[in-house]
Enzyme design. Structure first.
Site, PDB file in Angstrom:
ATOM      1  N   THR A 177       0.950 -29.785 100.134  1.00 50.42           N
ATOM      2  CA  THR A 177       0.848 -29.036  98.882  1.00 50.42           C
ATOM      3  C   THR A 177      -0.434 -29.322  98.114  1.00 50.42           C
ATOM      4  O   THR A 177      -0.780 -28.589  97.201  1.00 50.42           O
ATOM      5  CB  THR A 177       2.036 -29.382  97.965  1.00 50.42           C
ATOM      6  OG1 THR A 177       2.004 -30.783  97.682  1.00 50.42           O
ATOM      7  CG2 THR A 177       3.358 -29.012  98.618  1.00 50.42           C
ATOM      8  N   LYS A 178      -1.141 -30.405  98.471  1.00 45.63           N
ATOM      9  CA  LYS A 178      -2.387 -30.728  97.777  1.00 45.63           C
ATOM     10  C   LYS A 178      -3.434 -31.184  98.784  1.00 45.63           C
ATOM     11  O   LYS A 178      -3.123 -31.499  99.937  1.00 45.63           O
ATOM     12  CB  LYS A 178      -2.168 -31.783  96.701  1.00 45.63           C
ATOM     13  CG  LYS A 178      -1.781 -33.141  97.201  1.00 45.63           C
ATOM     14  CD  LYS A 178      -1.621 -34.116  96.040  1.00 45.63           C
ATOM     15  CE  LYS A 178      -1.516 -35.545  96.568  1.00 45.63           C
ATOM     16  NZ  LYS A 178      -1.539 -36.514  95.484  1.00 45.63           N
TER      17      LYS A 178
ATOM     18  N   ALA B 210       4.470 -34.247 111.856  1.00 42.94           N
ATOM     19  CA  ALA B 210       5.366 -33.128 112.154  1.00 42.94           C
ATOM     20  C   ALA B 210       6.312 -32.864 110.988  1.00 42.94           C
ATOM     21  O   ALA B 210       6.828 -33.792 110.371  1.00 42.94           O
ATOM     22  CB  ALA B 210       6.165 -33.421 113.424  1.00 42.94           C
TER      23      ALA B 210
ATOM     24  N   ASN C 104      -5.906 -22.955 119.951  1.00 42.33           N
ATOM     25  CA  ASN C 104      -4.989 -23.007 118.808  1.00 42.33           C
ATOM     26  C   ASN C 104      -4.249 -21.695 118.577  1.00 42.33           C
ATOM     27  O   ASN C 104      -3.317 -21.648 117.775  1.00 42.33           O
ATOM     28  CB  ASN C 104      -5.742 -23.412 117.541  1.00 42.33           C
ATOM     29  CG  ASN C 104      -6.119 -24.869 117.552  1.00 42.33           C
ATOM     30  OD1 ASN C 104      -5.326 -25.720 117.926  1.00 42.33           O
ATOM     31  ND2 ASN C 104      -7.343 -25.173 117.161  1.00 42.33           N
TER      32      ASN C 104
ATOM     33  N   HIS D  22       4.346 -15.815  97.232  1.00 40.22           N
ATOM     34  CA  HIS D  22       4.909 -14.829  96.317  1.00 40.22           C
ATOM     35  C   HIS D  22       4.825 -15.384  94.891  1.00 40.22           C
ATOM     36  O   HIS D  22       4.941 -16.590  94.676  1.00 40.22           O
ATOM     37  CB  HIS D  22       6.367 -14.523  96.679  1.00 40.22           C
ATOM     38  CG  HIS D  22       6.498 -13.778  97.960  1.00 40.22           C
ATOM     39  ND1 HIS D  22       6.450 -12.407  98.024  1.00 40.22           N
ATOM     40  CD2 HIS D  22       6.639 -14.205  99.232  1.00 40.22           C
ATOM     41  CE1 HIS D  22       6.574 -12.024  99.275  1.00 40.22           C
ATOM     42  NE2 HIS D  22       6.687 -13.101 100.038  1.00 40.22           N
TER      43      HIS D  22
ATOM     44  N   SER E 157      -2.210 -12.557 110.153  1.00 41.51           N
ATOM     45  CA  SER E 157      -2.525 -11.502 109.197  1.00 41.51           C
ATOM     46  C   SER E 157      -3.962 -11.684 108.725  1.00 41.51           C
ATOM     47  O   SER E 157      -4.395 -12.805 108.468  1.00 41.51           O
ATOM     48  CB  SER E 157      -1.547 -11.509 108.019  1.00 41.51           C
ATOM     49  OG  SER E 157      -1.828 -12.541 107.127  1.00 41.51           O
TER      50      SER E 157
END
Length: 195
Positions: A174-175, A169, A92, A127, A78
């Protein structure tokens, strides 16, 4: 020697058809580099097979229309104009299951020499937790040079990963780990080894 000649002859249809299809489909800057250049103007290079496969899926099924570079029909992208990478890393975008979501004005910046395994998600916005019908503000994702992102991993909005970092994997990053030179893994991902 005979084997090389056979491979070259077998590649001619991909080269010819790939050049015809590419002329009206892609930004020319993506049709350079190691997957398109070489002896005999790149005859036999895998990039031309990628072009033919991608163009046929665009024409027949409408998959990934508007993406300015060759991409596997098994990958979802997107806002491709917000995805930045070196042309030698076009590999990639040739696998399966990856989700490159550069929505809401967020950018995905992939450093040179990165390898991204199948089923990896790079998402610049989530979201809104208070109202799932809306999106939170987008944040850029930056991967330093020579990173390896393992299969089934997810890189969340705003994450920066420094150079020479391996993401194990199935990890959920998250940071940020901007210093790089490490292995991170887990959910949420954390440093498990320094390099």
């Amino acid at each position: 020697m005979i084997n090389k000649i056979f491979i070259g002859i077998k590649s001619i249809p991909y080269y010819i058809l790939g050049n015809i299809l590419a002329a009206c489909t892609y930004d020319k800057k993506y049709l350079k580099g190691k997957y398109f250049s070489g002896k005999f103007r790149g005859l036999g290079k895998i990039g031309w097979r990628w072009v033919v496969s991608d163009c046929l899926s665009r024409i027949i099924f409408g998959i990934n229309r508007g993406v300015p570079f060759p991409v596997s029909p098994k990958i979802s992208i997107s806002n491709p104009r917000n995805i930045h990478f070196h042309v030698d890393d076009l590999n990639n975008f040739q696998g399966f299951g990856n989700y490159y979501q550069a929505a809401g004005g967020g950018n995905i910046i992939i450093g040179k020499g990165c390898w991204i395994a199948p089923n990896v998600g790079l998402i610049t916005t989530n979201h809104d937790i208070k109202n799932p019908s809306k999106h939170a503000q987008a944040k850029d994702i930056k991967l330093g040079e020579n990173c390896w992102i393992g299969m089934n991993s997810v890189i969340l909005p705003g994450v920066t990963i420094g150079p020479n970092t391996t993401v194990g994997a199935g990890s959920v990053v998250t940071k940020s780990y901007p210093e790089g030179f490490c292995v991170i893994a887990g959910n949420p991902a954390k440093v498990i080894k320094r390099l």
